[in-house]
Structures are given as C-alpha cells and as structure tokens.
Design a protein around this motif. Structure first.
Motif, mmCIF file in Angstrom:
data_model
loop_
_atom_site.group_PDB
_atom_site.id
_atom_site.type_symbol
_atom_site.label_atom_id
_atom_site.label_comp_id
_atom_site.label_asym_id
_atom_site.label_seq_id
_atom_site.Cartn_x
_atom_site.Cartn_y
_atom_site.Cartn_z
ATOM 1 N N GLU A 181 3.928 11.636 -17.367
ATOM 2 C CA GLU A 181 3.196 12.619 -18.169
ATOM 3 C C GLU A 181 4.007 13.901 -18.325
ATOM 4 O O GLU A 181 4.069 14.480 -19.418
ATOM 5 N N ASN A 182 4.639 14.347 -17.254
ATOM 6 C CA ASN A 182 5.478 15.548 -17.333
ATOM 7 C C ASN A 182 6.671 15.329 -18.266
ATOM 8 O O ASN A 182 7.069 16.239 -18.990
ATOM 9 N N GLN B 170 1.964 6.813 -4.752
ATOM 10 C CA GLN B 170 3.192 6.589 -5.517
ATOM 11 C C GLN B 170 2.879 6.307 -6.982
ATOM 12 O O GLN B 170 3.591 6.773 -7.879
ATOM 13 N N ALA B 171 1.810 5.593 -7.255
ATOM 14 C CA ALA B 171 1.401 5.337 -8.640
ATOM 15 C C ALA B 171 1.003 6.649 -9.328
ATOM 16 O O ALA B 171 1.349 6.886 -10.493
ATOM 17 N N GLU B 172 0.297 7.499 -8.588
ATOM 18 C CA GLU B 172 -0.103 8.793 -9.144
ATOM 19 C C GLU B 172 1.109 9.690 -9.401
ATOM 20 O O GLU B 172 1.205 10.345 -10.441
ATOM 21 N N SER C 246 -0.791 1.869 3.782
ATOM 22 C CA SER C 246 0.018 1.222 2.740
ATOM 23 C C SER C 246 -0.736 1.221 1.414
ATOM 24 O O SER C 246 -0.138 1.397 0.355
ATOM 25 N N HIS C 247 -2.061 1.051 1.468
ATOM 26 C CA HIS C 247 -2.861 1.082 0.239
ATOM 27 C C HIS C 247 -2.790 2.472 -0.405
ATOM 28 O O HIS C 247 -2.514 2.598 -1.595
ATOM 29 N N TRP C 248 -3.036 3.510 0.352
ATOM 30 C CA TRP C 248 -3.042 4.864 -0.200
ATOM 31 C C TRP C 248 -1.640 5.339 -0.551
ATOM 32 O O TRP C 248 -1.460 6.122 -1.470
ATOM 33 N N ARG C 249 -0.657 4.841 0.172
ATOM 34 C CA ARG C 249 0.725 5.176 -0.171
ATOM 35 C C ARG C 249 1.043 4.616 -1.557
ATOM 36 O O ARG C 249 1.657 5.276 -2.382
#
Length: 192
Positions: free
Chosen positions: A53-54, A44-46, A37-40
């Motif tokens: 940015e795109n 998602q933030a990335e 859940s932390h890396w998800r």
C-alpha cells in the motif's frame, strides 16, 4: 504384612497435580508456539500489505508530482505567451492611439487648408453669400469656425480612440481566454 497405601496417598495426589500441571504447561507451550507462529504470519502479512500500500501511495504521489510539474510548465508557458500577447496588444493599442492623434491633426490641417469640408449637418453655420443661399465655409469666416473644426476633429479622433480601446479590450479577452485554455484550466475549449 500388608502394605498400606495410605502413606503413599499424599504422593499420589502430588503426582496427579504434577501431571496436571505438566499437561497444562505442555498445552500452554504448544499453544504459545502455535499462536506465535499464527500471529507472526498474520503480522508478516499485514506488514507486506502495508508495504504494498505504501508503494502504491508513493507511486501515486510520484504521478501527482509529475502531473503537477507538467501543469506548472503549461501554466508558465501560457503566462509567458500571455505576456508576449499583452505586449503586442499594448503596442497595437499605442499605435492606434498615435494614428488617432495623427488623424486628428491631419483633419484639422486639411480643414484649415480647405482640402476637406465639413458636411452641412456638421457645420451648423448660417447661410452666407453663396449660390442660392447655400452655406460657404472658409477659414476665418467667423469666430466659431475654428471651434467647429476642432469639435469635428475631436469627434473623429474620439471615435478612433474608442475603436482602438474596444479592439484592445477584445484582444485582451481573447488572449486571456486562450492562455487559460493553454494552461489547461478551461472547462472546455471554444469552437474554432
């Protein structure tokens, strides 16, 4: 009768190992769940940051495309105006050349008729039968008179042609500079 725990000892060790393994599996499962859940969330933030940015890059590219189209339109308009100015300048130059040729012919005819006289410093003639020894020039007076008249007319016409050429060149430079300014390519506009 005494109950001996020795026969249960292997089961106690097995139970301890099983409890340790179960605890390790629970820690691993909860850690995996927490890490997932932390890396998800990080992922998602990335993804969101990249999408933002795109979108900014796409907006910038669109602005650049619009600005490029505007500059291209200005350059086309300036090029069209320069072509029209060049055509007008060439027409003026042709007219000035024709005027110089006509002035040469008119001067030659006037010299032959005697309605125009060369100044003495242009005549280069010897003194003839005139009042006080002054040079008198008439058509057919000597063999060189036609050459003097032709030379004088060529000089006058040559000066007119040179003036026309210089005027054409100056106007070309002015028109080209104005086209560069109109196209937005000049560093600074000239003072007017």
């Amino acid at each position: 009768m005494s109950l001996s725990l020795d026969p249960l000892r292997p089961y106690a060790d097995l139970t301890r190992w099983a409890a340790g393994l179960l605890l390790a599996l629970l820690v691993l499962a909860f850690g995996y769940r927490w890490g997932g859940s932390h890396w998800r969330g990080e992922y998602q933030a990335e993804v969101q940051a990249r999408a933002t940015e795109n979108a900014q890059h796409a907006a910038l590219l669109q602005q650049l495309a619009v600005a490029t189209a505007a500059v291209a339109a200005k350059a086309r308009a300036a090029s069209t105006a320069l072509a029209a100015d060049r055509q007008a300048n060439d027409t003026r130059f042709k007219k000035a050349q024709d005027d110089a040729n006509r002035a040469e012919r008119d001067l030659a005819a006037a010299l032959r008729r005697g309605s125009v006289q060369l100044r003495p410093e242009w005549a280069c003639a010897a003194a003839g039968a005139g009042a006080g020894g002054a040079a008198v020039f008439t058509a057919g007076q000597d063999a060189a008179s036609e050459l003097r008249w032709a030379g004088a007319t060529h000089l006058v016409a040559g000066g007119d042609r040179a003036d026309a050429w210089i005027g054409w060149l100056q106007q070309e430079l002015i028109d080209t500079r104005q086209a560069v300014i109109a196209a937005g390519c000049a560093i600074e506009a000239p003072d007017r």
